[in-house]
Design an enzyme around this catalytic site. Structure first.
Site, PDB file in Angstrom:
ATOM      1  N   LYS A   1       0.887  -1.261   0.063  1.00 20.85           N
ATOM      2  CA  LYS A   1      -0.142   0.019  -0.046  1.00 20.85           C
ATOM      3  C   LYS A   1       0.992   1.163   0.028  1.00 20.85           C
ATOM      4  O   LYS A   1       0.424   2.327  -0.549  1.00 20.85           O
ATOM      5  CB  LYS A   1      -0.996  -0.082   1.173  1.00 20.85           C
ATOM      6  CG  LYS A   1      -2.141  -0.943   1.180  1.00 20.85           C
ATOM      7  CD  LYS A   1      -3.151  -0.845   0.160  1.00 20.85           C
ATOM      8  CE  LYS A   1      -4.108  -1.840   0.008  1.00 20.85           C
ATOM      9  NZ  LYS A   1      -5.263  -1.725  -0.914  1.00 20.85           N
TER      10      LYS A   1
ATOM     11  N   SER B   1       1.522  -9.647  -0.704  1.00 15.91           N
ATOM     12  CA  SER B   1       1.383  -8.231  -0.620  1.00 15.91           C
ATOM     13  C   SER B   1       1.272  -7.801   0.653  1.00 15.91           C
ATOM     14  O   SER B   1       1.852  -6.202   0.765  1.00 15.91           O
ATOM     15  CB  SER B   1      -0.161  -8.016  -1.068  1.00 15.91           C
ATOM     16  OG  SER B   1      -1.140  -8.830  -0.108  1.00 15.91           O
TER      17      SER B   1
ATOM     18  N   GLU C   1      -9.619   5.917   3.208  1.00 16.07           N
ATOM     19  CA  GLU C   1     -10.182   4.791   3.947  1.00 16.07           C
ATOM     20  C   GLU C   1      -9.494   3.873   4.315  1.00 16.07           C
ATOM     21  O   GLU C   1      -8.298   3.619   3.453  1.00 16.07           O
ATOM     22  CB  GLU C   1     -11.317   4.410   2.778  1.00 16.07           C
ATOM     23  CG  GLU C   1     -10.974   3.230   1.607  1.00 16.07           C
ATOM     24  CD  GLU C   1      -9.881   3.750   0.669  1.00 16.07           C
ATOM     25  OE1 GLU C   1      -9.709   5.079   0.658  1.00 16.07           O
ATOM     26  OE2 GLU C   1      -9.228   2.808  -0.018  1.00 16.07           O
TER      27      GLU C   1
END
Lengths: 398, 269
Positions: free
Chosen positions: A87, A373, A109
């Site tokens: 991210k 991830s 968010e």
């Protein structure tokens, strides 16, 4: 008028938002058009990705997983990035872009908290105000990340609507943006939402695939037979898929959450299930909806995949037959979480555990590349509880 | 209601009739269909007309209403929890469509999931005159506009304070029925004060369209409604204040009727 930033992927995508936001989307698109070819901006982003995030992330030949499945499996270690997930690639890029646009207030968010932590981190680094919307159910199950965001100086706003998870957090963030659009940039965390977000987030995440493609050619001397990634909105998946799309011999596999089982309806797998597309959070894509066009609640043990929508480019890759989407249950993802911890000494995020689970169960391949991830530290309390593995020394502080 | 008169024409006539009656602006209260339940929302629709509504904006409940503040959001959630479907919601129009034009307000997905043609047929069947889609900006609107034009129904677009002039003129040129001018940068909901920019916002809207200009979002008192008319609005939309009243008691009809009458009185000359 085409700017080179896609508004549509086949029939999918678009800009289904209140009029109030349309000028902001245009402004964002224009800013990204300039920034992505501006050597100074790109140099700053590369510098930070290298020295702050720790890129390139390693490509690791997972020896014991490979022995289990009978062929080499390479893990792209996005879990080793600063903040523990992919991210940060998007959050850092968009925060730099916001600063360039003169926006002082950042909203985001978050579901699992990884995007919220990444955004809070980038805002601390660049000295910007940061507000993160998070469903109260997700606050409960990902508390360590809430604590992290607050320590980093962000304000975490709990969202109590609906199932109190990611869908409602996105809605709350969009409502904030509608109200404060003048001084605020919304850092959407996944490759979904209205244009230009799906293309912008993909552009910022394709560093995963660009690195991995070069690394696997160097280490294995060939392209993988399969590239595997988990899909909620689909940002790590689109990031690793994109550089391989033109390599038509490489299979692209997206793994969605089957939750309690597709047949129960309690899942988060709109790409797998199919059916007519729909509009959620600003774009037309594969979504979970009832026959009346109301959006359904998703369910997944993984807060980062607990979302009834999907990125529009994934829906188009699916329809073209270029990528395949399938789903793994909560139970199977939990088993992979524990199994990979003991096989490789790597605790994967519950999100990534979905991709690992599918790979461990589907071994017919010569060579695999899997996007790991994120790291699973944030999931320990929830996962150990569900696995019945609480420590004999007690639960400990969370 | 004559079948020969199109929805767009009925809306135009309602604005003209309000002017001809010497009122300062047409009153357009918003009703959340199915709230607090379907039967009472039908009664509320009639009470709106009895209270002096010139047109009615009929909200269709949606699971994820991005343009709405907490009051209308909660009312929509309650209506859905009560099992109110899109067809049920639209059927509320039948109660009053022979007396005032009804403009449905529905988010994009329930429309697209049925198909534009089918949804437009449903609107026509219940006697609605037009449609507002809060998440269907200019770029996404052409097919919907065509489907409604083919049936004489008005696709009413929204403009916001953030809309630049060039875009405003594109939207204004495609407006049918009226132009819905959002008074504030934000979601629906009552606000203590309107900022002083309303006359300029309305003048800018009027300069870019030939249809009447109505204003909504944030108008919750008769004084604010009168001020909006004074600022140049042809129509005033009242939403959250009335939806809040509809949820406040078990028997809200009388209270809502007198609230609507209070707004109507404020708009009388």
């Amino acid at each position: 008028m085409s700017t080179g930033i896609e508004h549509r992927f086949g029939p999918y995508g678009g800009q289904y938002v209140p009029e109030t936001l349309m000028p902001a989307l245009t402004e964002l698109e224009e800013a990204w058009l300039e920034a992505r070819v501006d050597p100074e901006f790109q140099a700053r982003l590369s510098y930070l990705l290298h020295n702050y995030v720790g890129r390139p992330s390693p490509l690791y030949l997972a020896e014991r997983i490979s022995a289990e499945v009978g062929h080499p499996v390479y893990l792209k270690r996005e879990d080793l990035n600063h903040t523990g997930a992919h991210k940060i690639n998007n959050a850092l890029g968009q925060t730099l872009l916001a600063k360039r646009m003169g926006k002082r207030r950042i909203i985001a968010e978050t579901g699992a908290g990884q995007h919220g932590v990444a955004t809070a981190t980038a805002c601390a680094l660049l000295d910007l105000e940061c507000i993160v919307y998070m469903g109260t159910e997700d606050i409960r199950r990902q508390l360590p990340n809430v604590q992290r965001m607050e320590l980093l100086g962000a304000t975490v706003v709990g969202v109590d609507a609906g199932a109190r998870t990611l869908k409602e957090a996105v809605s709350a963030a969009i409502r904030d943006w509608v109200t404060n659009v003048g001084d605020t940039h919304y850092i959407l965390g996944t490759a979904a939402g209205p244009a230009p977000y799906p293309a912008l987030v993909r552009d910022l995440q394709r560093v995963i695939g660009d690195e991995a493609r070069a690394q696997i050619l160097e280490q294995a001397g060939r392209l993988p037979e399969r590239v595997i990634a988990c899909v909620g909105g689909g940002s790590n998946a689109i990031g690793i898929f994109t550089p391989f799309v033109a390599d038509t011999e490489v299979k692209l596999i997206g793994v969605e959450p089957a939750g309690e089982g597709i047949e129960t309806g309690r899942h988060g797998a709109p790409l797998t299930v199919g059916g007519p597309g729909g509009v959620l959070h600003g774009s037309f894509s594969a979504i979970m909806q009832d026959e009346d066009g109301q959006i359904l609640e998703a369910h997944s043990i993984s807060a980062g995949l607990d979302y009834p929508g999907s990125g529009p480019e994934h829906a188009w890759l699916r329809d073209q037959g270029r990528a395949t989407y399938l789903a793994v249950t909560d139970r199977d993802a939990l088993d992979a979480f524990a199994r990979v911890a003991r096989l490789e000494g790597i605790i994967p995020a519950l999100e990534s555990s979905h991709a690992l689970s599918w790979l461990l169960a589907n071994t017919d391949s010569e060579l695999d590349l899997l996007c790991l991830s994120g790291r699973g530290d944030k999931d320990l309390v929830e996962a150990l509880d569900k696995l019945g593995l609480t420590s004999k020394h007690g639960a400990g502080p969370v | 209601m004559s079948v020969a008169v199109s929805g767009s024409e009925r809306i135009a006539e309602a604005f003209e009739a309000a002017r001809a009656d010497g009122r300062r602006a047409a009153l357009m209260p918003y009703l959340m269909a199915g709230f607090p339940d379907l039967d009472r929302s039908r009664e509320l629709a009639r009470a709106y007309v009895e209270g002096g509504a010139d047109l009615i904006e009929l909200g269709v409940p949606f699971s994820d209403p991005l343009a709405d503040g907490p009051v209308i959001h909660a009312a929509g959630v309650a209506a859905l929890a009560g099992g109110v479907g899109v067809a049920d919601a639209l059927s509320v129009a039948r109660e009053v469509a022979d007396r005032v034009p009804v403009v449905a307000m529905c988010y994009a997905n329930p429309i697209l999931s049925r198909g534009l043609e089918r949804f437009a047929d449903m609107l026509a069947a219940v006697g609605a005159s037009g449609l507002i889609v809060p998440d269907l900006p200019l770029e996404e609107a052409p097919a919907t506009l065509a489907a409604l034009d083919a049936r004489g129904l008005a696709l009413v677009p929204l403009v916001a304070p953030t809309t630049p002039d060039e875009r405003l003129s594109q939207i204004g040129a495609r407006a049918r029925g009226f132009l819905y001018t959002v008074s504030v940068t934000g979601t629906t909901g009552e606000r203590a004060t309107n900022d002083g920019g309303l006359p300029a916002i309305l003048a800018r809207a009027r300069a870019h369209t030939d249809v009447p200009v109505a204003v909504g979002f944030g108008i919750g008192t008769p004084q604010q409604a009168a001020a909006a008319a004074e600022a140049g609005a042809d129509g005033v939309i009242i939403g959250s204040r009335l939806v809040r009243a509809a949820g406040e008691t078990d028997a809200p009809v009388d209270a809502v009727r007198s609230l609507v009458a209070g707004f109507a009185a404020a708009l009388a000359a």
